[in-house]
Design a protein around this motif. Structure first.
Motif, PDB file in Angstrom:
ATOM      1  N   ARG A   1       0.829  -1.205   0.000  1.00 42.57           N
ATOM      2  CA  ARG A   1       0.000   0.000   0.000  1.00 42.57           C
ATOM      3  C   ARG A   1       0.868   1.260   0.000  1.00 42.57           C
ATOM      4  O   ARG A   1       0.574   2.234  -0.697  1.00 42.57           O
ATOM      5  CB  ARG A   1      -0.936   0.006   1.210  1.00 42.57           C
TER       6      ARG A   1
ATOM      7  N   GLU B   1      -1.256  -5.639  -8.037  1.00 43.87           N
ATOM      8  CA  GLU B   1      -2.615  -5.821  -7.516  1.00 43.87           C
ATOM      9  C   GLU B   1      -3.032  -7.280  -7.607  1.00 43.87           C
ATOM     10  O   GLU B   1      -3.568  -7.854  -6.654  1.00 43.87           O
ATOM     11  CB  GLU B   1      -3.584  -4.940  -8.295  1.00 43.87           C
TER      12      GLU B   1
ATOM     13  N   ALA C   1     -17.232   4.610  -2.004  1.00 41.22           N
ATOM     14  CA  ALA C   1     -15.898   4.741  -1.411  1.00 41.22           C
ATOM     15  C   ALA C   1     -15.939   4.588   0.100  1.00 41.22           C
ATOM     16  O   ALA C   1     -14.885   4.452   0.734  1.00 41.22           O
ATOM     17  CB  ALA C   1     -15.297   6.095  -1.781  1.00 41.22           C
TER      18      ALA C   1
ATOM     19  N   CYS D   1     -17.142  -0.721   2.983  1.00 41.62           N
ATOM     20  CA  CYS D   1     -15.991  -1.607   2.770  1.00 41.62           C
ATOM     21  C   CYS D   1     -16.306  -3.038   3.206  1.00 41.62           C
ATOM     22  O   CYS D   1     -17.098  -3.265   4.115  1.00 41.62           O
ATOM     23  CB  CYS D   1     -14.782  -1.100   3.554  1.00 41.62           C
TER      24      CYS D   1
ATOM     25  N   LYS E   1     -11.560  -3.294   1.695  1.00 40.23           N
ATOM     26  CA  LYS E   1     -11.686  -2.774   0.331  1.00 40.23           C
ATOM     27  C   LYS E   1     -13.062  -2.149   0.147  1.00 40.23           C
ATOM     28  O   LYS E   1     -14.091  -2.783   0.434  1.00 40.23           O
ATOM     29  CB  LYS E   1     -11.480  -3.886  -0.696  1.00 40.23           C
ATOM     30  N   SER E   2     -13.089  -0.927  -0.361  1.00 45.33           N
ATOM     31  CA  SER E   2     -14.355  -0.245  -0.588  1.00 45.33           C
ATOM     32  C   SER E   2     -15.057  -0.820  -1.807  1.00 45.33           C
ATOM     33  O   SER E   2     -14.438  -1.472  -2.667  1.00 45.33           O
ATOM     34  CB  SER E   2     -14.115   1.254  -0.792  1.00 45.33           C
TER      35      SER E   2
ATOM     36  N   TRP F   1     -16.057   0.868  -4.239  1.00 46.54           N
ATOM     37  CA  TRP F   1     -15.454   1.513  -5.406  1.00 46.54           C
ATOM     38  C   TRP F   1     -14.162   0.814  -5.798  1.00 46.54           C
ATOM     39  O   TRP F   1     -13.912   0.578  -6.979  1.00 46.54           O
ATOM     40  CB  TRP F   1     -15.179   2.989  -5.094  1.00 46.54           C
ATOM     41  N   ARG F   2     -13.338   0.419  -4.804  1.00 41.05           N
ATOM     42  CA  ARG F   2     -12.085  -0.281  -5.101  1.00 41.05           C
ATOM     43  C   ARG F   2     -12.362  -1.645  -5.715  1.00 41.05           C
ATOM     44  O   ARG F   2     -11.699  -2.076  -6.665  1.00 41.05           O
ATOM     45  CB  ARG F   2     -11.298  -0.440  -3.802  1.00 41.05           C
TER      46      ARG F   2
ATOM     47  N   LEU G   1     -13.387  -1.120  -9.206  1.00 42.14           N
ATOM     48  CA  LEU G   1     -12.236  -0.745 -10.018  1.00 42.14           C
ATOM     49  C   LEU G   1     -11.405  -1.983 -10.366  1.00 42.14           C
ATOM     50  O   LEU G   1     -10.946  -2.136 -11.514  1.00 42.14           O
ATOM     51  CB  LEU G   1     -11.379   0.268  -9.259  1.00 42.14           C
ATOM     52  N   ASP G   2     -11.219  -2.870  -9.397  1.00 38.39           N
ATOM     53  CA  ASP G   2     -10.509  -4.125  -9.676  1.00 38.39           C
ATOM     54  C   ASP G   2     -11.237  -4.923 -10.745  1.00 38.39           C
ATOM     55  O   ASP G   2     -10.611  -5.497 -11.649  1.00 38.39           O
ATOM     56  CB  ASP G   2     -10.404  -4.969  -8.401  1.00 38.39           C
TER      57      ASP G   2
ATOM     58  N   GLU H   1     -17.028   7.663  -9.351  1.00 33.65           N
ATOM     59  CA  GLU H   1     -16.750   7.503  -7.924  1.00 33.65           C
ATOM     60  C   GLU H   1     -17.956   7.822  -7.051  1.00 33.65           C
ATOM     61  O   GLU H   1     -17.995   7.467  -5.885  1.00 33.65           O
ATOM     62  CB  GLU H   1     -15.589   8.419  -7.517  1.00 33.65           C
TER      63      GLU H   1
END
Length: 722
Positions: free
Chosen positions: A485, A500, A692, A695, A700-701, A703-704, A707-708, A720
């Protein structure tokens, strides 16, 4: 919870003898350091002083167990030293009617010696006490002489000889014979003398019981009941939901200690139970499968014996709800919401007494009865004796929490870990890189049983990992993740994707490169090992990016790092280069971050997650404020009711969050705005980036996660705010 009589004895949940000795040793040092008098040992070597202290502390522990006194009082009962005449401690009950004479022998190897000479010396001390020849004893005994005299003067008093020996084998037959001869001699005119022997297992159980929760006693007022007496005793009938709500009020999640999981909080199934209870309580019995309770014993009190329609009151000792945890939790929430209406509901309760049941019967019932909410392979891990031993080892060796049941609160980072975190860490630490690949693809793959299943390889009963090994593996994994991170800002493009997707493979490489020979040894300086992790991770990361490009340039990153064979190849290449000390290659220029204009936002997070089925239905989510001003504005409001910061995922595009606070569904951003409003945050922003702030268990949110998913499937950019 106290041991089940049906499964006590040679319990499959015991620690190994070596672990037992270490745990007892740690407990003696922790409990009696500074309390035991060791002034007479000043001229001995440090090693001899420690052995003498442990022997005296062992005597004090025995006193505490026999009398129920505190550690300080137990330490005062130790008389070990010159002129103790074979007696290391003297314990007296509060009624001055029972005298225990203790001789203790400590051994670091668990092979303490208690020879015939020790027994004869012990008996000599007994004779001196019986003859009131107190002047032969040391000053420590003299301080207790008046109390000893009071016991000996008490009509009907008893004396018990208590050899306490840290050894796994029974005492030799000729030693036991000497003690029995003394017992026969003293009991010619009445039952005055007996004996009680503490060996390693007994001593360890004393230490273990110091940490044990008290057993649960429940009362069930049952109507329309039936009773079964063969082959095992059981009752089934209907019970008011008000009684069930009272159970949870009194004991909370401890009710489910024997279950495969705790309450899962608010799920759609559980919310349906709550809605039925509050809106139509008379129909609840028809719509619910009921509750199964196991108990050590059941004691019925009949209102009118023989009248089947009349009530019976059952007292259940050592009780645990093994099926229906979600029902109990839903009843409790509904009862808090509208107690008057809910009190009109009833639920079927089945009670099974474990008295006279064979070993393993409780686990078999638990496994067979869990069907209402979705049951995962991970849930049945809670029934594995290996996990129960590890949980116990964490508590006794580390004084830390190890959670096994799904639904249990995750311990804070410094206080422990869950079985899922442990499994991921052990998978990365395993010499076989395939397990790290499975851990990355999903923790569900780590519960696969069978000889080649990940669970068997990680938690093999023949080579069970200790609490030290698991905890230290978790610490290494956390340091790996923290380093990745921290250095994420130094990577972009394909390098970012490689790290990642390959973070678990990087952890595996770090584990293999570090010197972990002392991972099981309590005295290993683990901070020194952890200090090496950042440098190893940084070098391993750059080498991994280099070799992925060199060996698999034309392949997709996501497919390369999801397959065991290329990962084995990459792990071997990176470890070779780390061990050679070769200089780390520079990243290509395009992998280094450069400032760029914001990309156009195209796709919302929620549809991305739903389309990819990224989150399982019912996945718990936790609210995480962004920025200090938001944290300050919401802190008190969230602390007032923990359910305000909890939700579960519903795999639907519209309003996918089921909020634990009210059981209603919201969009991520809509729920955040509602929370701002309820918390009366006057300076809240106009728009909320909801995805965001919600989690999963790994932090991990949404949004994350979206995104992944986008990166894996090339779905375009994300909005977002949605």
């Amino acid at each position: 919870m106290s041991a089940n009589p049906a499964t006590s004895g040679a319990s499959p949940y015991d620690a190994t003898p070596r672990t037992q000795v270490r745990q007892v040793r740690d407990a003696l040092l922790r409990e009696f350091d500074g309390l035991i008098d060791v002034e007479d040992l000043a001229n001995k070597s440090a090693a001899d002083r420690e052995q003498a202290f442990l022997s005296r502390a062992l005597a004090a522990l025995t006193v505490r167990d026999l009398t129920g006194c505190d550690s300080a009082a137990a330490a005062e009962a130790v008389i070990d030293g010159r002129d103790d005449i074979g007696i290391d401690a003297v314990a007296i009950d509060k009624n001055a009617s029972h005298l225990w004479l203790i001789q203790s022998k400590w051994s670091d190897s668990g092979k303490g010696k208690f020879a015939v000479a020790d027994a004869l010396k012990f008996i000599e001390g007994l004779r001196c006490i019986d003859a009131r020849r107190f002047d032969r004893f040391n000053v420590r005994f003299q301080n207790l002489a008046d109390q000893v005299t009071a016991v000996l003067s008490h009509r009907g008093s008893k004396i018990t000889l208590v050899p306490t020996v840290m050894r796994t084998d029974p005492l030799a037959a000729d030693v036991v014979q000497r003690l029995s001869d003394a017992q026969e001699e003293f009991n010619q005119f009445g039952n005055i003398l007996d004996q009680r022997i503490y060996l390693a297992r007994d001593i360890w159980e004393v230490v273990r019981n110091d940490f044990a929760e008290p057993s649960i006693r429940l009362t069930a007022r049952m109507q329309d009941w039936i009773r079964i007496t063969e082959p095992y005793e059981a009752f089934q009938g209907i019970v008011s939901v008000a009684d069930i709500a009272e159970w949870y009020d009194n004991h909370e999640d401890r009710l489910f200690d024997r279950n495969i999981r705790k309450s899962l909080g608010i799920t759609q199934v559980n919310q349906g139970l709550i809605d039925t209870l509050t809106a139509d309580p008379h129909n609840f019995w028809f719509f619910n499968n009921g509750i199964t309770v196991l108990c050590d014993t059941v004691d019925p009190e009949y209102f009118q014996r023989g009248a089947r329609r009349s009530p019976v009151t059952l007292t259940l000792d050592g009780a645990s709800v093994v099926n229906g945890a979600q029902t109990v939790h839903a009843i409790h929430r509904a009862f808090r919401k509208d107690p008057e209406a809910v009190a009109e509901g009833y639920v079927t309760v089945r009670v099974i007494s474990l008295r006279n049941c064979p070993a393993g019967f409780a686990d078999a019932v638990t496994t067979a009865t869990n069907t209402q909410n979705r049951v995962e392979r991970r849930d049945f891990v809670a029934l594995d004796p290996v996990q129960r031993r590890i949980k116990q080892d964490f508590l006794l060796s580390l004084q830390k929490t190890y959670t096994v049941q799904r639904g249990e609160p995750e311990p804070s980072a410094e206080n422990g870990c869950s079985v899922e975190v442990a499994a991921i860490a052990l998978a990365c630490a395993h010499r076989n890189s395939d397990l790290a690949v499975r851990a990355k693809l999903g923790a569900d793959l780590l519960w696969e049983d069978g000889s080649q299943g990940a669970y068997h390889l990680l938690f093999n009963v023949q080579d069970q990992p200790s609490a030290y090994q698991i905890w230290r593996s978790v610490l290494v994994l956390r340091e790996v993740d923290a380093t990745l991170r921290r250095t994420a800002k130094d990577r972009q493009a394909r390098a970012e994707a490689i790290v990642e997707r390959g973070n678990r493979l990087i952890a595996h490489i770090a584990f293999q490169h570090l010197d972990l020979d002392g991972i099981d040894e309590p005295d290993t300086d683990w901070d020194a090992i952890l200090a090496q992790v950042p440098k190893v991770v940084e070098r391993a990361t750059d080498w991994l990016v280099h070799h992925v490009d060199a060996e698999f340039k034309k392949q997709l990153v996501s497919s390369t790092l999801a397959e065991p064979e290329p990962c084995r190849t990459l792990a071997g290449l990176v470890l070779r280069d780390l061990q050679s000390g070769a200089p780390v290659p520079d990243l290509p220029q395009e992998y280094r971050p450069v400032k760029s204009a914001p990309r156009q936002r195209r796709r919302n997070a929620v549809p991305t997650l739903v389309d990819a089925n990224r989150l399982a239905e019912g996945t718990p989510l936790t609210f995480r404020a962004i920025g200090q001003s938001e944290r300050d504005a919401l802190a008190a409001w969230l602390a007032a009711d923990p359910s305000r910061g909890a939700a579960t995922w519903v795999n639907q595009r519209v309003r996918p969050l089921l909020w634990a606070a009210d059981g209603k569904r919201y969009s991520p951003s809509g729920l955040v705005q509602k929370m701002w409003q309820l918390a009366e945050w006057s300076k809240a922003p106009v728009a909320a980036q909801g995805p965001a702030r919600w989690c999963d268990a790994e932090g991990k949110s949404l949004w994350r996660l979206a995104l992944d998913t986008r990166n894996e499937h090339d779905l375009g950019d994300l909005d977002e705010d949605a």
